[in-house]
Structures are given as C-alpha cells and as structure tokens.
Design an enzyme around this catalytic site. Structure first.
Site, PDB file in Angstrom:
ATOM      1  N   ASP A  12      33.732  30.660  44.462  1.00  0.00           N
ATOM      2  CA  ASP A  12      34.489  30.917  45.690  1.00  0.00           C
ATOM      3  C   ASP A  12      35.409  29.737  45.995  1.00  0.00           C
ATOM      4  OD1 ASP A  12      35.236  31.352  48.472  1.00  0.00           O
ATOM      5  OD2 ASP A  12      33.632  32.833  48.505  1.00  0.00           O
TER       6      ASP A  12
ATOM      7  N   SER B 243      38.019  35.749  51.688  1.00  0.00           N
ATOM      8  CA  SER B 243      37.101  36.084  50.604  1.00  0.00           C
ATOM      9  C   SER B 243      36.761  37.571  50.516  1.00  0.00           C
ATOM     10  CB  SER B 243      35.803  35.280  50.747  1.00  0.00           C
ATOM     11  OG  SER B 243      36.028  33.922  50.487  1.00  0.00           O
TER      12      SER B 243
ATOM     13  N   ASP C 243      27.434  37.231  53.396  1.00  0.00           N
ATOM     14  CA  ASP C 243      28.764  36.641  53.340  1.00  0.00           C
ATOM     15  C   ASP C 243      29.725  37.538  52.553  1.00  0.00           C
ATOM     16  OD1 ASP C 243      30.448  34.660  54.196  1.00  0.00           O
ATOM     17  OD2 ASP C 243      29.883  33.209  52.672  1.00  0.00           O
TER      18      ASP C 243
ATOM     19  N   THR D 211      31.807  37.457  49.851  1.00  0.00           N
ATOM     20  CA  THR D 211      31.838  37.733  48.416  1.00  0.00           C
ATOM     21  C   THR D 211      30.658  38.562  47.949  1.00  0.00           C
ATOM     22  OG1 THR D 211      33.177  35.763  48.012  1.00  0.00           O
ATOM     23  CG2 THR D 211      31.985  36.677  46.134  1.00  0.00           C
TER      24      THR D 211
ATOM     25  N   GLU E  82      27.802  34.067  42.555  1.00  0.00           N
ATOM     26  CA  GLU E  82      28.795  33.310  43.318  1.00  0.00           C
ATOM     27  C   GLU E  82      28.360  31.873  43.555  1.00  0.00           C
ATOM     28  OE1 GLU E  82      31.102  33.320  47.653  1.00  0.00           O
ATOM     29  OE2 GLU E  82      29.026  34.015  47.490  1.00  0.00           O
TER      30      GLU E  82
ATOM     31  N   ASP F 179      33.926  26.683  48.015  1.00  0.00           N
ATOM     32  CA  ASP F 179      34.847  27.010  49.105  1.00  0.00           C
ATOM     33  C   ASP F 179      34.445  26.353  50.418  1.00  0.00           C
ATOM     34  OD1 ASP F 179      36.924  28.932  50.412  1.00  0.00           O
ATOM     35  OD2 ASP F 179      35.083  29.378  51.496  1.00  0.00           O
TER      36      ASP F 179
ATOM     37  N   HIS G 173      36.709  23.664  52.414  1.00  0.00           N
ATOM     38  CA  HIS G 173      37.136  23.832  53.806  1.00  0.00           C
ATOM     39  C   HIS G 173      36.825  22.565  54.610  1.00  0.00           C
ATOM     40  CE1 HIS G 173      38.583  27.919  54.246  1.00  0.00           C
ATOM     41  NE2 HIS G 173      37.527  28.417  53.621  1.00  0.00           N
TER      42      HIS G 173
ATOM     43  N   ASP H 283      37.870  34.076  44.140  1.00  0.00           N
ATOM     44  CA  ASP H 283      38.494  35.023  45.055  1.00  0.00           C
ATOM     45  C   ASP H 283      39.825  34.499  45.567  1.00  0.00           C
ATOM     46  OD1 ASP H 283      37.150  32.989  46.294  1.00  0.00           O
ATOM     47  OD2 ASP H 283      36.035  34.246  47.676  1.00  0.00           O
ATOM     48  N   HIS H 284      40.007  33.176  45.525  1.00  0.00           N
ATOM     49  CA  HIS H 284      41.213  32.507  45.997  1.00  0.00           C
ATOM     50  C   HIS H 284      41.043  31.029  45.723  1.00  0.00           C
ATOM     51  CE1 HIS H 284      38.704  31.019  49.230  1.00  0.00           C
ATOM     52  NE2 HIS H 284      38.294  32.272  49.429  1.00  0.00           N
TER      53      HIS H 284
END
Length: 649
Positions: free
Chosen positions: A158, A207, A266, A268, A437, A442, A446, A484-485
C-alpha cells in the site's frame, strides 16, 4: 478520447439557454451506470470506461430527474437495442440538491457473454406519458484464455512507489561502487511494468478504488470499492461489480484469502471482498466478510488487525455500531443472492466465524500452531491496525515497549501470515486467489516516518519471497507485486555527511536548518553509499547508522525533521484506546515530534499528513504469462491480464 473543455462549456451554455426559453426544464436522465464517456461527453470511442469479463456480473442503473410535479412510473433498459428482462426497481434518490421526485432505477446482476462494445440505453416513462432517455456503452473484453494459471497471489504494498522499493533495497541489501549488492525479492521477478492509478473521479486515488481496480477491472470513486457511484446516501446499496474472488468461486470453485497488516476493515483488504460506497463502514464491512464473502467468494483466510469489529458493542475495545452496519434493500439481496443483513451492534462476530468452522488465531503463537489440516482460518492480532515492522521487531529484541503499550506483544510478521495463508489455501485443488497487503508502507509514509515505512517495505518484501517460493514449487501460480498508489511523493535525496553521534548532537541543538540541513544533507557524490548491518532476523540492527540515507517528501505537510529514527510512532486515531495512557502520550502529529532541533520543513499540502500522489507505480510479475505485465497501462488492465491467464470457462 479527448474532451475539449471549451466545447463542453459551449454545450453546457446551449443547454442553459434552451432551458431558459422553455417554461420548465425537461425531464432528464442525469446519471447512467455503468459509467461511460458516451453518456458523459457524447464520445463513443476508446478507451471505454467500464469493462467486464464475459459473464462477469454488474448492475445497470440510471437516475431520472422529472419535470416539476411529475413522477417516474417505469424505466426500461436495452442493450444493443434489445429490451432486457428482469425487474427494474425504482427507489427515491436521497442525495441532497436533486430535484423533487428524482428516482434511481436499478436492474441487478446483469451479465453479457458477447465480447465487444455494447450500447446501453435507458428510457424513463413519467406519469403523463412523456419520456426521458440516455445512451451509454460498456465493453465485454475478449480474454483468450491460456489456462496456465490456477492460483493468483496479489502482493500489494500500500502506497509503495518506485522510491519506496529503492530505499528498502539500499537499507536491506546495500550499494557499493554503484551496484546493489543484492536485489529485493520483488526485484527478481522477470517482468515489470508501470500502472497508472487515477480513480473514477480524480487523478489522485485513495486506497479503495486503487485496490478495487485489481479485483473488479473497473474504476470507482474515491472511498468506494466494488461499486459504481449512485444518488443515494445508503452506504451499501450502490450498483455492484462482481469481484475476482466471487467470479472465480462461482465459475471455478476457487478459494479466497485476505492478509493484511492493517485493520481488516481497511480499504485494500475490503476491496477484495466487500461492496460499499463508504470504506469506513467497519461493522458492515466485517459482517460482509462472513455473511457474503465466505458464501459467495469462498473466503477461507482472513488475517490482520481489527478485532474491535468482531466484539459485541458492550465489550471494552469494541467499535461495532449500528451507524456503520447495513441492511441491504430486498431487491439487492435477491438480485445478487446474498443475505440482507441486519443492524446488530451486539453481534459476537468472532464466535460467528468460529461457528462456521474458522480456526481462530489471536497472536503469533496460536497462528503458528494452527494445524496443517485447517481449511478455514481467521486471525485478528490487534484491536485495529497491527503494529509496524520496526515496533514488532524491537519488541522481539526487547528494545522497545511500543507493542506492549498497544496491548499486543506477540504479533506475527507479514511473511509468517503469508506462509500460513498459503498452507490453508493450497488445499483447494481448484485454485485460489490470495491478496497480501503491506499496509503501513502507506500509513507511515503519510506520517513521514521514514524508518518505519522502510522497514515495513522490507517486511513486505520478505512476504513476497514467501509467495515466490510457493510459486517456484507450484508452477501454475502467478504472483503480482503492485501498489494501489504512491504515497507522499517519496524521494531518496542523499545521505548524512556526519556520524550518528554528531547528528544526535545537532538534533538537540535547537539550531534549525543551520544545524540540520547545512553541513548535514549530502547530495550527489557527497551522499556516498550508506551502509546498514542486518541482524539474524533479517532487519537492520539499527536504522541510525553513521552517514545514513536521507529521504524527502514532495507531498508533505509541515513537519519537524531531525533525520533520526523516532522512538515512537505517531498516535493512531483508529485505536480504541488512543486517548488513554500510554497511547495518549504518543506524539499526535509531525509538528509534535523532533521539535528539539527546530528544523521546520514547510509542506505543500494542508493538514498534518502527507498525501497520495498521481505517480505511476511499478507492477512486477512472476509465473506463467508474466510477460503480459510489461509496458505502461491502466491499473484496471492488471485484472484482465490476470484473468486471461486463469483458464476462464
């Protein structure tokens, strides 16, 4: 397909003028689902927005805004000019700001087996006999099947962009004289391409649609997964798209497994098993794992955090609430053949899973002791998100009390969870789909907590190695490593030019940029080759080495930076006891840590968190047909290329 903004503005102006010349606005279909450029822009050319496998199920829907004082009495759908059979259900639109009497019309669980571009028409009839109509299109994708793959493993880091991989490689493998000493496990995959990541409604995805593209082959709005947008406020009634797990279970009898280091509700993990427009509706999401996914997708493995959703609301630490639960409309339940659901905040979901034959593991010890004969497995290792790799490893080394502060000192690593999931799923001779995952790559990006996301990327890569080892022994297995990004616009900017002792002194000086930027941040040849020693457990003995690697962020909020590893993570608002000591003593944001050095890095975005970027992400493939995953393509293409290899019938 390119839409000229000036032409769109002129068209809109013409419509406004036409409306001004009539006594009342005409009835109109304002939304047509599946989404298409034909409906939105009058453009019938490729690329086609909505694409499906032959036989993949999805809902047809339109929103009708009637003339003032009129009502919608019926809606009919046609595909390629032929009327469709089945019940079209009419329900009131509930989104604010729509004209009185606006109605949503839905035909559930439609499918088509003809591989081509299809025209889709909706016609609404009003109580005075007048009509409103609209046309869109969708594509059924021809998938010449090779039948080479029986098992598919999606490894999703992620937020993991190219630089996250680079940083993990530098720290865990080393670089000397310009050459990486060893590759990451994901680097050894024979094929790598780049995927574009925009969602249905933004160049920046979150996500939910960022993961659902891999499980459905279609775009979603941000915060939505397994559905298209609609004009109702209900969190679970949106038009659905059949997931890969549902499709493979229905057509081939395959099993589904979901493994994550996040809370299992969550975005994902839920994007592979749950249909909702609200990724935050945790009670309903976790209920659907059992009530729908276990039935319709053969969900056999669910591992991660999130125990708070499985405990009755009266139990300390529970987050179950009727406000985040669901009751499906009767027409949706019957159309898709799924349980309608109920508001049951006091449900003991943990007991319900066990009653359906799931072995339950509450910590690493019980996970590793699950018998080899198990065919269903639930593991919940924290109340919400699991602790990150650094804190789990430090707990095992007795170097930190973070995992104790959270109350879960014996959590498994992601590779251990992956190995156990494969043990269970491999028992099905008809194959399986597994999603694994690495969630906090991620979450810690963040937080701009560099060492934590790097170690989580290393943890993720160790799980990738387990998946690859399984595929080496089971040659009909395809492994996809993706994201996912990208998160935070991460960049390796150089390395420290001073020792860790000197850096620690500077970090305590209060000297700001004069102490922590000038004379510290080495770029170009001044960066050299940072070196990290690994412990027997495979992780660095310390992340605060002399002349350490330095990372910057392009998508950052304001933060204080001293380049040293943070002893504690930022507070996690999803934790039930976040406001109770000791968790309440953790730093609340990036402006509440590393303050002694007074080096303020001003960000480009508001708030207290770094943001996702629109950067393309690497996709690596191992196994039969891996060459299909080279090139640059839309993220939804991963789904269709996987399914091409899955032996569709």
């Amino acid at each position: 397909m390119k839409h000229n903004p000036l032409i769109q503005l002129l068209n809109a102006s013409i419509l406004v003028l036409a409306g001004a010349q009539s006594s009342e606005a005409a009835s109109a279909i304002t939304r047509l689902t599946p989404p298409s450029a034909l409906f939105s822009f009058g453009d019938s050319s490729a690329p086609y927005i909505s694409r499906f496998l032959p036989g993949q199920r999805f809902d047809l829907q339109c929103t009708v805004a009637p003339d003032s004082g009129k009502t919608v009495t019926s809606v009919s759908f046609k595909v390629d000019g032929k009327p469709l059979k089945g019940t079209v259900n009419l329900t009131p639109a509930t989104v604010t700001g729509l004209p009185a009497g606006t109605t949503v019309a839905t035909l559930r669980a439609y499918f088509n087996t003809a591989a081509k571009v299809h025209t889709f028409e909706a016609t609404a009839t009003l109580n005075d006999g007048s009509t409103a109509a609209a046309t869109g299109n969708f594509e059924i994708v021809k998938t010449p099947s090779t039948g080479a793959v029986k098992n598919v493993i999606f490894m999703i880091g992620d937020g993991m962009g190219a630089t996250h991989r680079t940083a993990a490689r530098i720290m865990s493998r080393g670089v000397e004289m310009g050459k990486a000493l060893e590759p990451l496990a994901m680097d050894t995959f024979p094929s790598t391409g780049m995927a574009m990541t925009a969602s249905l409604n933004s160049i920046i995805t979150d996500s939910a649609p960022g993961a659902a593209c891999y499980s459905t082959g279609n775009k979603s709005n941000n915060n939505q997964q397994g559905v298209f947008p609609d004009d109702t406020l209900d969190k679970f009634d949106n038009p659905r798209v059949e997931y890969i797990g549902e499709y493979l279970a229905r057509t081939q009898g395959a099993w589904l497994g979901i493994v994550t280091t996040s809370d299992v509700f969550d975005a994902t993990p839920a994007a592979f098993a749950v249909h909702t427009q609200d990724r935050g509706a945790g009670t309903g999401i976790c209920d659907q794992y059992l009530d729908e996914a276990a039935v319709k997708a053969n969900l056999r493995v669910l591992l991660g955090g999130g125990r708070k959703w499985f405990l009755p609301s009266t139990t300390a630490g529970s987050a179950r609430a009727d406000a985040s639960d669901y009751v499906l409309p009767a027409e949706l339940g019957s159309g898709w053949g799924v349980a309608q659901g109920t508001l049951d905040k006091d449900r003991d979901l943990l007991a319900a899973f066990q009653a359906q034959g799931f072995q339950y593991a509450s910590n690493r010890e019980t996970l590793l002791s699950v018998p080899a004969t198990a065919t269903k497995l639930l593991g919940l290792f924290a109340l919400s998100n699991m602790n990150v790799a650094k804190d789990k490893i430090d707990g095992r080394r007795s170097a930190s009390t973070v995992v104790n502060d959270y109350g879960f000192p014996d959590q498994p690593m992601l590779d251990e969870m992956t190995e156990k999931a494969l043990q269970v799923l491999s028992k099905n001779k008809k194959g399986f789909c597994l999603m694994v995952e690495g969630a906090s790559i991620d979450k810690q990006a963040h937080a701009m907590d560099t060492e934590r996301w790097i170690l989580d990327t290393i943890e993720f890569d160790r799980a990738v190695a387990k998946a690859k080892a399984f595929a080496e022994k089971n040659r009909n297995t395809l492994v996809i490593v993706a994201a996912d990004h990208e998160c935070a616009g991460v960049a390796v900017i150089g390395a420290s030019t001073v020792t860790n002792a000197a850096l620690t002194t500077r970090a305590a000086s209060g000297g700001g940029s004069a102490q922590l930027r000038t004379g510290v941040v080495g770029v170009y040849e001044s960066a050299g080759f940072p070196s990290y020693a690994l412990a027997p457990d495979g992780y660095p003995t310390t992340t605060d080495v002399d002349y350490k690697m330095l990372v910057g962020y392009a998508g950052n909020a304001d933060r204080y930076e001293d380049w040293l590893t943070n002893s504690k993570p930022l507070r996690d608002s999803q934790q039930p006891f976040n406001n109770v000591a000791p968790l309440s003593t953790y730093p609340s944001g990036p402006l509440n840590r590393d303050v002694a050095g007074a080096f303020l890095v001003t960000g480009q975005v508001p708030g207290s968190s770094a943001v996702h970027s629109a950067s393309d992400i690497p996709v690596s493939a191992y196994g039969p047909g891996n060459i299909l995953f080279t090139g640059v393509y839309d993220n939804t293409e991963v789904f269709f290329r996987v399914m091409r290899l899955m032996g569709l019938r």
